[in-house]
Design an enzyme around this catalytic site. Structure first.
Site, PDB file in Angstrom:
ATOM      1  N   ASP A 119     -16.218   5.637 -10.077  1.00  0.00           N
ATOM      2  CA  ASP A 119     -14.866   5.079 -10.060  1.00  0.00           C
ATOM      3  C   ASP A 119     -13.880   6.191 -10.416  1.00  0.00           C
ATOM      4  OD1 ASP A 119     -13.361   2.248 -10.200  1.00  0.00           O
ATOM      5  OD2 ASP A 119     -12.471   3.612 -11.662  1.00  0.00           O
ATOM      6  N   ASN A 127      -1.344   6.139  -7.830  1.00  0.00           N
ATOM      7  CA  ASN A 127      -0.560   5.356  -6.872  1.00  0.00           C
ATOM      8  C   ASN A 127       0.870   5.141  -7.353  1.00  0.00           C
ATOM      9  OD1 ASN A 127      -2.393   4.935  -4.767  1.00  0.00           O
ATOM     10  ND2 ASN A 127      -3.307   3.141  -5.739  1.00  0.00           N
ATOM     11  N   HIS A 132       1.128   4.940  -2.524  1.00  0.00           N
ATOM     12  CA  HIS A 132      -0.189   4.639  -1.959  1.00  0.00           C
ATOM     13  C   HIS A 132      -0.635   5.706  -0.954  1.00  0.00           C
ATOM     14  CE1 HIS A 132      -0.870   0.751  -3.832  1.00  0.00           C
ATOM     15  NE2 HIS A 132       0.411   0.480  -3.644  1.00  0.00           N
ATOM     16  N   ASP A 136      -4.125   7.538  -1.054  1.00  0.00           N
ATOM     17  CA  ASP A 136      -5.024   7.626   0.108  1.00  0.00           C
ATOM     18  C   ASP A 136      -5.520   9.049   0.316  1.00  0.00           C
ATOM     19  OD1 ASP A 136      -4.710   4.950   0.544  1.00  0.00           O
ATOM     20  OD2 ASP A 136      -3.317   5.149   2.229  1.00  0.00           O
ATOM     21  N   GLU A 162     -10.981   2.229  -5.308  1.00  0.00           N
ATOM     22  CA  GLU A 162     -11.373   3.576  -5.718  1.00  0.00           C
ATOM     23  C   GLU A 162     -12.813   3.611  -6.211  1.00  0.00           C
ATOM     24  OE1 GLU A 162      -9.331   1.689  -9.319  1.00  0.00           O
ATOM     25  OE2 GLU A 162      -9.234   1.592  -7.132  1.00  0.00           O
TER      26      GLU A 162
END
Length: 245
Positions: A119, A127, A132, A136, A162
């Site tokens: 994770d 973010n 975002h 990404d 994630e």
């Protein structure tokens, strides 16, 4: 039938159907004339050839095109179900199916397997800070980084957000921990360039190494790996917590 059409292609399929239609039309015309005890006139034969030569392609071409389109859409849907569109990694269900198959083989051969639950740390902060789109870019960079560390025989999938899973067949806890450390090192050296910023990130990992058996399910292994992952989070992140069995 669909596979035959796909292997032949649109043009060849239309030509074959048209030729067959013409042959059937001529044969039917000749048969009718035979039962009527008359010689088939040239105009009847010409008509028997001309009509299917014109009608068959008009009817067949769009139908074959529809078959091609359906096949293409099905392939696209299977691809979307198998591969994550952002990172190019296999999706949750696909990686689980792959792991199940390899676990059965490992059980027969009595070889260890190792599972990393991964994770990315403080991904919400990334973010919030970079948007975002920036997040990404981090996800895509992470996927590339992991692929460079893994062996060709290893498995990597994105199971949501994630969260990722790494599956190492025929790998002991010692070897899996060594790979985990190489991954942490690669992540520390990774800098994601996004717009005017340089984004750094880290990952927490829960690692379980087991000798597969009928009493050990994939669900149980993943649950244990998740528990170890959150212990790693509580211990300060950017580390691996492992368990043997």
């Amino acid at each position: 039938m669909r596979q035959l059409i796909l292997s032949l292609g649109t043009l060849a399929t239309v030509l074959i159907v048209t030729s067959f239609s013409v042959l059937c039309s001529v044969a039917l015309t000749s048969t009718l004339c035979f039962f009527e005890q008359c010689e088939a006139p040239k105009i009847a034969i010409a008509t028997a050839i001309a009509i299917p030569s014109f009608v068959a392609p008009l009817a067949t071409w769009p139908l074959v095109g529809l078959v091609m389109q359906i096949d293409s859409l099905e392939k696209e849907m299977r691809m979307m179900a198998t591969y994550d569109q952002l990172t190019g990694l296999v999706t949750r269900q696909a990686i689980f199916d792959q792991i199940e198959q390899v676990m059965h083989l490992a059980e027969r051969e009595q070889s260890h397997i190792s599972v990393h639950a991964v994770d990315l740390d403080r991904f919400k902060d990334i973010n919030d800070t970079h948007g975002h789109a920036g997040g990404d870019e981090v996800l895509k960079s992470f996927a590339i980084t992991v692929k460079e560390v893994l062996r060709k025989s290893d498995y990597l999938g994105r199971i949501g957000g994630e969260e990722f899973i790494i599956f190492l067949p025929d790998t002991s806890q010692v070897a899996a921990l060594a790979l985990s450390e190489r991954l942490h090192q690669a992540i520390r050296q990774s800098v994601v360039a996004y717009e005017q910023s340089s984004i750094r990130y880290s990952a927490s990992i829960g690692l379980v190494s087991v000798l597969p058996s009928a009493d050990v399910s994939l669900e149980e292994i993943l649950k244990r790996a998740d528990q170890l992952l959150y212990i790693a989070k509580r211990q300060g992140r950017a580390c691996t917590v492992s368990s043997n069995g």
